[in-house]
Motif scaffolding. Sequence first.
Motif, short mmCIF file in Angstrom:
data_model
loop_
_atom_site.label_atom_id
_atom_site.label_comp_id
_atom_site.label_asym_id
_atom_site.label_seq_id
_atom_site.Cartn_x
_atom_site.Cartn_y
_atom_site.Cartn_z
N PRO A 38 -2.56 -1.97 1.69
CA PRO A 38 -1.59 -3.07 1.72
C PRO A 38 -0.90 -3.25 3.08
N ARG A 81 2.41 7.92 -4.19
CA ARG A 81 2.17 6.47 -4.20
C ARG A 81 1.84 5.96 -2.79
N THR A 99 -0.79 5.13 -1.10
CA THR A 99 -1.69 3.99 -0.87
C THR A 99 -1.12 2.66 -1.35
N GLU A 100 0.02 2.69 -2.04
CA GLU A 100 0.63 1.46 -2.55
C GLU A 100 1.68 0.89 -1.57
N ARG A 101 2.02 1.64 -0.55
CA ARG A 101 3.10 1.20 0.34
C ARG A 101 2.68 -0.02 1.15
N THR A 102 3.68 -0.85 1.46
CA THR A 102 3.43 -2.13 2.11
C THR A 102 4.15 -2.21 3.46
N PRO A 108 -2.57 2.96 4.54
CA PRO A 108 -2.63 2.26 3.25
C PRO A 108 -3.20 0.85 3.39
N VAL A 164 -8.13 0.01 -0.29
CA VAL A 164 -7.19 1.04 -0.76
C VAL A 164 -6.57 1.78 0.42
#
Length: 247
Positions: free
Chosen positions: A165, A51, A53-56, A163, A128
């Motif tokens: 985000p 996951r 690329t979803e980290r913020t 990432p 992304v």
Amino acid sequence: MSTRENVAPVVLVPGHWLGAWAWEGVVDRLRRAGHRATPLTLPGLDPLDPRRTERTLDDQAAAVEEALRQAVDVGGTPAVLVAHSGANAPVSLVLDRHPELVGRVLWVDSGPAAPGTAPAPDAPSDLVELPLPDLEVLAQQASLDGLDADDLARFTERAVPEPGPVLTQPVVLSRRERHAVPTLLVCCSMSSAQVLELARGGHPMFAEVAALEHVDVVDLPTGHWPMWSEPDRLAEIIAAAATPTAA
């Protein structure tokens, strides 16, 4: 460097595209001198994370906070927090949310993020990820001074895309207590005189520096990645900041 047991723990946070591996030379020097040093790989920079690329930024700030809490729990002393380059965004969030965990913050060729800013404000909201640019392009964005062929090869081979985000999330800051954390600016690709002049002039990159209550500066003339180009000197600067006698 000090070998005293009551020196502050050190938590090191690398900039964009980097993991804990980027600090290996500095951490080795610190540990051999008796310092407790913890380098981090921030969420989104572990190539094995499905996951990734979803980290913020919030995920990254939480990871820094957890590392600080663990370091403080071991020795009972607020940590020295070292932030390189783009680590300024998650580290600024941590300073705003939990300034009590940090005895001193060192910005390595970097500085505190300003409220409301995003690491890459011009990036599309649906980005992304952002891979490490070609070295020729990278050299136009940041100084590669002091890096040899092996350094550059390792950088390109081990770099992980940043990432989306993390790059597009604004940094939300609200507590004045962050300004009270003692601060050291380690100025590398830009001199301390230049940084302070930009801060006084309100330049967005260093505007927050003018609001800090306790600021010291040290010049380490080299490129943007001093952990590779000047590991001995950078380790000495960090060690001095972690000793009980450090200002």
